[in-house]
Scaffold this motif. Structure first.
Motif, PDB file in Angstrom:
ATOM      1  N   HIS A 293      53.003  77.145  17.833  1.00  0.00           N
ATOM      2  CA  HIS A 293      52.581  76.080  16.921  1.00  0.00           C
ATOM      3  C   HIS A 293      52.350  74.797  17.722  1.00  0.00           C
ATOM      4  N   PRO A 294      51.338  73.998  17.350  1.00  0.00           N
ATOM      5  CA  PRO A 294      51.081  72.747  18.079  1.00  0.00           C
ATOM      6  C   PRO A 294      52.297  71.842  18.193  1.00  0.00           C
ATOM      7  N   ARG A 295      53.165  71.853  17.187  1.00  0.00           N
ATOM      8  CA  ARG A 295      54.358  71.009  17.254  1.00  0.00           C
ATOM      9  C   ARG A 295      55.258  71.403  18.415  1.00  0.00           C
ATOM     10  N   CYS A 296      55.283  72.697  18.725  1.00  0.00           N
ATOM     11  CA  CYS A 296      56.130  73.168  19.818  1.00  0.00           C
ATOM     12  C   CYS A 296      55.412  73.133  21.160  1.00  0.00           C
ATOM     13  N   GLU A 297      54.100  73.182  21.131  1.00  0.00           N
ATOM     14  CA  GLU A 297      53.333  73.165  22.372  1.00  0.00           C
ATOM     15  C   GLU A 297      53.189  71.759  22.942  1.00  0.00           C
ATOM     16  N   HIS A 298      53.219  70.751  22.065  1.00  0.00           N
ATOM     17  CA  HIS A 298      52.894  69.395  22.517  1.00  0.00           C
ATOM     18  C   HIS A 298      53.997  68.376  22.274  1.00  0.00           C
ATOM     19  N   THR A 299      55.166  68.830  21.842  1.00  0.00           N
ATOM     20  CA  THR A 299      56.254  67.906  21.554  1.00  0.00           C
ATOM     21  C   THR A 299      57.511  68.357  22.286  1.00  0.00           C
ATOM     22  N   SER A 300      58.224  67.410  22.876  1.00  0.00           N
ATOM     23  CA  SER A 300      59.482  67.758  23.527  1.00  0.00           C
ATOM     24  C   SER A 300      60.490  68.174  22.457  1.00  0.00           C
ATOM     25  N   ILE A 301      61.255  69.205  22.787  1.00  0.00           N
ATOM     26  CA  ILE A 301      62.165  69.779  21.797  1.00  0.00           C
ATOM     27  C   ILE A 301      63.457  68.984  21.717  1.00  0.00           C
ATOM     28  N   ASP A 302      63.787  68.583  20.495  1.00  0.00           N
ATOM     29  CA  ASP A 302      65.047  67.914  20.186  1.00  0.00           C
ATOM     30  C   ASP A 302      65.653  68.653  19.012  1.00  0.00           C
ATOM     31  N   ASN A 303      66.750  69.362  19.232  1.00  0.00           N
ATOM     32  CA  ASN A 303      67.304  70.226  18.191  1.00  0.00           C
ATOM     33  C   ASN A 303      67.776  69.473  16.951  1.00  0.00           C
ATOM     34  N   ASN A 304      67.807  68.151  17.026  1.00  0.00           N
ATOM     35  CA  ASN A 304      68.151  67.380  15.839  1.00  0.00           C
ATOM     36  C   ASN A 304      66.948  67.156  14.933  1.00  0.00           C
ATOM     37  N   SER A 305      65.739  67.393  15.455  1.00  0.00           N
ATOM     38  CA  SER A 305      64.543  67.181  14.642  1.00  0.00           C
ATOM     39  C   SER A 305      63.497  68.280  14.803  1.00  0.00           C
ATOM     40  N   LEU A 306      63.594  69.099  15.871  1.00  0.00           N
ATOM     41  CA  LEU A 306      62.599  70.138  16.116  1.00  0.00           C
ATOM     42  C   LEU A 306      63.241  71.342  16.784  1.00  0.00           C
ATOM     43  N   VAL A 307      62.968  72.521  16.221  1.00  0.00           N
ATOM     44  CA  VAL A 307      63.445  73.795  16.780  1.00  0.00           C
ATOM     45  C   VAL A 307      62.241  74.725  16.867  1.00  0.00           C
ATOM     46  N   CYS A 308      62.154  75.494  17.950  1.00  0.00           N
ATOM     47  CA  CYS A 308      61.031  76.407  18.141  1.00  0.00           C
ATOM     48  C   CYS A 308      61.532  77.848  18.191  1.00  0.00           C
ATOM     49  N   SER A 309      60.989  78.685  17.310  1.00  0.00           N
ATOM     50  CA  SER A 309      61.420  80.077  17.231  1.00  0.00           C
ATOM     51  C   SER A 309      60.311  80.932  16.638  1.00  0.00           C
ATOM     52  N   ASP A 310      60.031  82.072  17.251  1.00  0.00           N
ATOM     53  CA  ASP A 310      59.011  82.980  16.726  1.00  0.00           C
ATOM     54  C   ASP A 310      59.493  83.750  15.505  1.00  0.00           C
ATOM     55  N   LYS A 311      60.759  83.589  15.137  1.00  0.00           N
ATOM     56  CA  LYS A 311      61.247  84.204  13.901  1.00  0.00           C
ATOM     57  C   LYS A 311      60.578  83.586  12.667  1.00  0.00           C
ATOM     58  N   ILE A 312      59.960  82.422  12.854  1.00  0.00           N
ATOM     59  CA  ILE A 312      59.373  81.706  11.731  1.00  0.00           C
ATOM     60  C   ILE A 312      57.846  81.752  11.772  1.00  0.00           C
ATOM     61  N   ALA A 313      57.275  82.558  12.678  1.00  0.00           N
ATOM     62  CA  ALA A 313      55.821  82.721  12.728  1.00  0.00           C
ATOM     63  C   ALA A 313      55.330  83.392  11.445  1.00  0.00           C
ATOM     64  N   HIS A 314      54.047  83.246  11.165  1.00  0.00           N
ATOM     65  CA  HIS A 314      53.450  83.914  10.018  1.00  0.00           C
ATOM     66  C   HIS A 314      53.009  85.319  10.435  1.00  0.00           C
ATOM     67  N   ALA A 315      53.690  86.324   9.904  1.00  0.00           N
ATOM     68  CA  ALA A 315      53.330  87.697  10.218  1.00  0.00           C
ATOM     69  C   ALA A 315      51.978  88.034   9.614  1.00  0.00           C
ATOM     70  N   GLY A 316      51.246  88.936  10.269  1.00  0.00           N
ATOM     71  CA  GLY A 316      50.022  89.470   9.717  1.00  0.00           C
ATOM     72  C   GLY A 316      50.311  90.799   9.043  1.00  0.00           C
ATOM     73  N   TYR A 317      49.249  91.474   8.600  1.00  0.00           N
ATOM     74  CA  TYR A 317      49.423  92.776   7.957  1.00  0.00           C
ATOM     75  C   TYR A 317      50.229  93.736   8.832  1.00  0.00           C
ATOM     76  N   LYS A 318      49.906  93.783  10.112  1.00  0.00           N
ATOM     77  CA  LYS A 318      50.554  94.732  11.023  1.00  0.00           C
ATOM     78  C   LYS A 318      52.067  94.555  10.998  1.00  0.00           C
ATOM     79  N   GLU A 319      52.523  93.335  11.171  1.00  0.00           N
ATOM     80  CA  GLU A 319      53.956  93.078  11.227  1.00  0.00           C
ATOM     81  C   GLU A 319      54.624  93.311   9.872  1.00  0.00           C
TER      82      GLU A 319
END
Length: 609
Positions: free
Chosen positions: A165-191
């Motif tokens: 996600h652009p928020r994770c690609e272009h923003t420094s991670i601060d666990n108090n305001s931003l967390v990056c995890s593929d568990k929250i990606a939008h699955a497609g039909y396959k998944e």
């Protein structure tokens, strides 16, 4: 051999034309919008929100997010368990999930849902039959996803996004305001099929029949159609379609229709897919016409083989405002009230001409019944409510040969529905100190039942979203907080009313009416549990006053012109409300699918089989 031939032919004929199913029950639970509140992001640095009394931490969305959304995000976790417990207690074994079974098709929520469904399947012998909705998948292929409004430890909002996600690609991670995890990606039909395949989306050797519009193969590689960019047949892509026909018990065919349509377009030279939320069956006709051909053939085969056929999908096949569409357009505009999601008259008639008799839909979070008549058939469209919105309920269809009794089962009492309230109190305190303009009314945290909680949610939603978006600004500014009696004075309506009626009109404001308007719009007759007889009489009095005084006796200046417009708008609004009150039966009805048109309220005499 000649002697045995007639016997063999007779046996084959009996097998092909077996008697329809004697009795079966199927629960229809659309729009669960499941969010796994116990989803674990601790490895990514998000500790979740602590609850009172040393409860396990939870990963939930904020109340601020909930009251701006047409659905609850968090409490539906408990509502799903209460619903499945209710279904199990009734001994129902077949459960259809007509789309939006998860929040946005995220892997963490899909896995959480699968765990719960597997548990009920093992303990109670339930079978689940899912079909995707516009939230699962959001797009036909895996894509970046995330939410900005998870609730942090201090009551602040924390964004959780997938790593692409652009928020994770272009923003420094601060666990108090931003967390990056593929568990929250939008699955497609396959998944989605990989996780949810056991729930109807793939063949199961327990079923007597399982097939798709493409044949009997379960692989998505063999269940695809060509989807092109609008007006460009050279820019196309193969997209999955997960429709299927299943016979889980002898004599019963469940037709699960994937009515999602994702139309691609080019953005910055890259092909991207639009969401399917407003596409529905209008786009199915133009983009997936093979589905209508398939449905027509299935209906014909069901008749030939004497099967009882019920169709379900995420999207409505009929209108869902009880014939009030044109009045709503006149008052609110063509795109208001999600009217883009309503199938056109031509679309409805073409769907009816397939020969289908009964379809259960979701998507709108509404409780409604509509009848679609075409030249050769009558199709009954049942809109099932969501357990994640007011008024939480599911539909229970009881089949007795070709008679279908459709009950609406409300989910009023949910264990632990208030478990998260301590976290919301913390959020409220945080907003009071840091963002008072975003503060929501904490009265919702006094709710004593899930029923009342969902009602308060809709009331807050009306205030924060529906009224600002759907009612004209001048209307809001001038009359929203006026009493109905003051409205009669504003419009110079000279009428003598008994004292009791005048007092009644004084006790109710325009805002009170609009809130109740939304209750009825969503829940149909289920809403009248929450609108007293006295209040209904007051609204009827106001309806009569406005209808009997259609003139506008005010000054001819601009102010007078505005008052006339306000009067016309309010007259239309009360008229729409009155017509919504007198709709087709939506709580309990009986449909005779052997006849071209036969619908009765359960309170009336049951037609003989």
């Amino acid at each position: 051999m000649k002697l045995f031939l007639p016997l063999i032919l007779c046996m084959l004929s009996t097998a092909l034309h077996a008697a329809p199913i004697a009795k079966a029950q199927i629960a229809f639970v659309p729009d669960i919008h499941f969010h796994d509140i116990y989803g674990d992001f601790s490895a990514e640095g998000f500790k979740g929100t602590a609850l009172a009394q040393a409860q396990k931490s939870v990963s939930i969305r904020s109340m601020q997010a909930q009251i701006h959304s047409t659905r609850l995000f968090n409490e539906n976790y408990f509502a799903l368990i209460a619903t499945l417990d209710d279904i199990a207690a009734k001994g129902v074994k077949l459960v259809a999930l007509p789309g939006d079974f998860t929040d946005d098709g995220q892997p963490i929520h899909l896995q959480g849902l699968k765990t719960i469904l597997d548990g009920y399947a093992k303990k109670h012998g339930m079978r689940f039959f899912a079909i995707p909705g516009n939230h699962d998948p959001v797009k036909p292929f895996k894509s970046a996803g995330g939410k900005a409004d998870f609730l942090g430890l201090e009551g602040q909002q924390v964004g959780i996004y997938s790593t692409d996600h652009p928020r994770c690609e272009h923003t420094s991670i601060d666990n108090n305001s931003l967390v990056c995890s593929d568990k929250i990606a939008h699955a497609g039909y396959k998944e989605i099929v990989e996780i949810m395949g056991a729930f109807g989306l793939l063949p199961d050797n327990r079923d007597l029949l399982w097939e798709t519009p493409f044949g009997k193969a379960g692989s998505l590689d063999e269940r695809r159609y060509t989807q092109c960019v609008k007006n460009d047949k050279t820019s196309c892509k193969q997209v999955p379609d997960t429709s299927y026909l299943v016979e889980p018990v002898k004599g019963l065919w469940l037709l699960a229709i994937d009515a999602n349509v994702y139309i691609p377009q080019f953005k910055n030279g890259t092909m991207v897919f639009q969401g399917s939320g407003n596409a529905g069956y209008n786009k199915v006709l133009t983009e997936k016409p093979f589905l209508l051909d398939w449905i027509t053939k299935v209906v014909k085969r069901a008749k030939q083989q004497n099967k009882t056929l019920i169709a379900f999908s995420h999207f409505p096949m009929g209108e869902f405002y009880d014939g009030q569409t044109q009045s709503i357009k006149s008052l609110f505009g063509d795109s208001a009230f999600q009217l883009a999601r309503e199938p056109s008259i031509d679309t409805r008639k073409l769907l009816a001409e397939t020969g289908l008799k009964l379809h259960i839909g979701g998507h709108m979070h509404m409780n409604d019944t509509s009848v679609i008549e075409s030249e050769h058939n009558t199709l009954f469209n049942i809109q099932a409510p969501s357990i994640a919105a007011y008024r939480p309920a599911y539909k229970l269809v009881t089949l007795n040969n070709q008679l279908a009794k459709v009950d609406t089962i409300t989910i009023d009492n949910v264990a632990q529905f208030d478990l998260l309230f301590s976290a919301y109190h913390k959020e409220h305190d945080y907003l009071q100190k840091n963002a008072p303009e975003q503060l929501w009314n904490n009265r919702i945290l006094t709710a004593k039942s899930y029923h009342s909680y969902s009602k308060m949610h809709l009331q807050a939603l009306a205030k924060w979203r529906f009224i600002p978006r759907e009612w004209p600004q001048g209307f809001r500014e001038q009359v929203l907080n006026m009493s109905l009696l003051e409205i009669t004075a504003l419009f110079n309506i000279d009428i003598q009313l008994p004292k009791a009626q005048r007092q009644g009109l004084q006790t109710k404001s325009v805002l009170d009416f609009i809130i109740d308007f939304y209750l009825v719009r969503n829940a149909g007759t289920l809403a009248f549990t929450d609108i007293s007889q006295a209040t209904q009489h007051i609204y009827q009095t106001m309806t009569n006053i406005l209808n009997n005084n259609t003139g506008c006796n005010v000054s001819s200046d601009t102010k007078g012109e505005n008052i006339c417009q306000l009067k016309s708008a309010l007259t239309q609004a009360f008229s729409i409300y009155d017509n919504l009150k007198h709709a087709l039966p939506d709580r309990c009805l009986i449909i005779d699918m052997s006849k071209n048109k036969s619908l009765q309220n359960c309170d009336e005499e049951t037609p003989s089989p």
